[in-house]
Design a protein around this motif. Structure first.
Motif, short mmCIF file in Angstrom:
data_model
loop_
_atom_site.label_atom_id
_atom_site.label_comp_id
_atom_site.label_asym_id
_atom_site.label_seq_id
_atom_site.Cartn_x
_atom_site.Cartn_y
_atom_site.Cartn_z
N ALA A 149 24.60 80.98 53.54
CA ALA A 149 24.13 82.21 54.17
C ALA A 149 24.14 82.10 55.69
N GLY A 150 23.86 80.91 56.21
CA GLY A 150 23.86 80.72 57.66
C GLY A 150 25.22 80.97 58.27
N ALA A 151 26.26 80.44 57.65
CA ALA A 151 27.62 80.64 58.16
C ALA A 151 28.03 82.11 58.05
N VAL A 152 27.68 82.75 56.95
CA VAL A 152 28.01 84.17 56.76
C VAL A 152 27.26 85.03 57.77
N LEU A 153 25.98 84.71 58.00
CA LEU A 153 25.18 85.48 58.95
C LEU A 153 25.73 85.35 60.36
N TYR A 154 26.13 84.15 60.74
CA TYR A 154 26.70 83.95 62.08
C TYR A 154 27.97 84.78 62.23
N GLY A 155 28.82 84.74 61.23
CA GLY A 155 30.05 85.52 61.29
C GLY A 155 29.78 87.02 61.36
N ALA A 156 28.77 87.48 60.61
CA ALA A 156 28.43 88.90 60.61
C ALA A 156 27.89 89.33 61.97
N LEU A 157 27.02 88.51 62.55
CA LEU A 157 26.45 88.85 63.86
C LEU A 157 27.52 88.83 64.94
N ALA A 158 28.41 87.84 64.89
CA ALA A 158 29.45 87.73 65.90
C ALA A 158 30.52 88.79 65.75
#
Length: 248
Positions: A79-88
Motif C-alpha cells: 500500500a505504501g508504494a501504491v500510495l506514493y505513486g498515486a500522490l505523485a
C-alpha cells in the motif's frame, strides 16, 4: 454492467500482476529447494540452517498468527508504494498546494518509514504468540548479538531501498501512461522485470543466511548487492519517468 466493464481492465491487470509474482515466487522457491537453500520438511535435529529451525518452531496457533502478521506487513508495504505513486501522479495539489513531485530521496524516506511501520505491525502481532519454550528454543538457535544487529541494519536498508524503488517504478509507469502507453501493461512488465531481479537476489541472500553457521562477509556481500540493485532501480525509474514526462 457498464461500471463492471469500466473496472474490468484495472482488476484484470491486478490479477495478472499477482500471477506474475506467484510465478516468480514459485520459480525462486524451486531454485532454493533444488540448491538446498531451503528445506521443505520438518527439522528437529541440531546443526541445521537457522531459518528452518525457527520456522519448525512456529506450529499450531503461533503459525496462524504469524501468517496474519506477515500478511499485514506485506499489505502495508504494498500500500505504501501504491500510495506514493498515486500522490505523485496528481497533476495538481489540493487547495492550490503545489503538486507532489516524485523524487528518489522522498521515495526512499517514505519507503523506509513504511518498512519500519510494517515491521512494527509485525512485532506487535507476534509479541505474545510464542510460549516460553518456543522463545527459549529460538533464542538458543539464533546467532550472536553483533550478527543480529548488523542483520537488522542491513534488512532495514534493504527494505527502505526496495520500497523506494517500488514507489518510483510505479511513478515511472504512470509517466509512461501519460505519454500514451498502457498503464496496465507497463505495471505488469515492471512487476515481471523488477520482480525477477528481486527474486534472484532474494534466493542468493537466503543462501548466505539460511546456513548452520552464518558467514558475515558473505551475508554482507549479498545485502550490499540487494541495496545496490534497489538503488539502481530507484534512480533508473526516476530517469525513465523524467524521459517519459518530456515525451508527453
Amino acid at each position: 454492467m457498464k461500471d463492471m466493464k469500466a473496472m474490468a481492465r484495472p482488476f484484470l491487470a491486478l490479477y495478472a500482476m499477482a500471477l506474475v509474482i506467484a510465478l516468480l515466487g514459485r520459480i525462486g522457491l524451486a531454485v532454493a529447494g533444488d540448491t538446498g537453500v531451503l528445506a521443505f520438511d520438518y527439522i528437529s535435529a541440531s546443526g541445521v540452517p537457522v531459518l528452518d529451525v525457527i520456522c519448525s518452531i512456529l506450529t499450531g496457533s503461533a503459525f496462524v498468527a504469524f501468517l496474519f502478521a506477515a500478511g499485514l506487513a506485506l499489505c502495508v508495504s504494498t500500500a505504501g508504494a501504491v500510495l506514493y505513486g498515486a500522490l505523485a501522479s496528481q497533476a495538481e495539489g489540493d487547495a492550490g498546494a503545489p503538486a507532489v513531485r516524485p523524487r528518489p530521496l522522498t521515495a526512499f524516506l517514505w519507503g523506509w518509514a513504511t518498512a519500519l511501520v510494517a515491521l512494527v505491525c509485525l512485532v506487535v502481532v507476534v509479541l505474545g504468540i510464542l510460549s516460553a519454550v518456543q522463545v527459549g528454543s529460538m533464542s538458543s538457535k539464533l546467532p550472536g548479538l553483533p550478527i543480529i544487529v548488523v542483520g537488522v541494519i542491513g534488512f532495514a536498508a534493504f527494505l527502505g531501498t526496495l520500497l523506494g524503488a517500488a514507489s518510483m517504478v510505479v511513478c515511472a509507469c504512470v509517466a509512461r501512461w501519460r505519454a500514451g502507453y498502457s498503464l496496465e501493461l507497463s505495471l505488469i512488465a515492471a512487476v515481471a522485470l523488477c520482480g525477477a531481479v528481486v527474486a534472484a537476489l532474494t534466493v542468493g541472500t537466503f543462501s548466505a543466511l539460511n546456513v548452520p553457521s552464518i558467514s558475515l562477509p558473505a551475508l554482507s556481500g549479498w545485502f550490499a548487492a540487494d541495496v545496490v540493485a534497489n538503488v539502481a532501480m530507484l534512480f533508473g525509474a526516476k530517469v525513465y519517468a523524467d524521459k517519459m514526462s518530456l515525451a508527453s
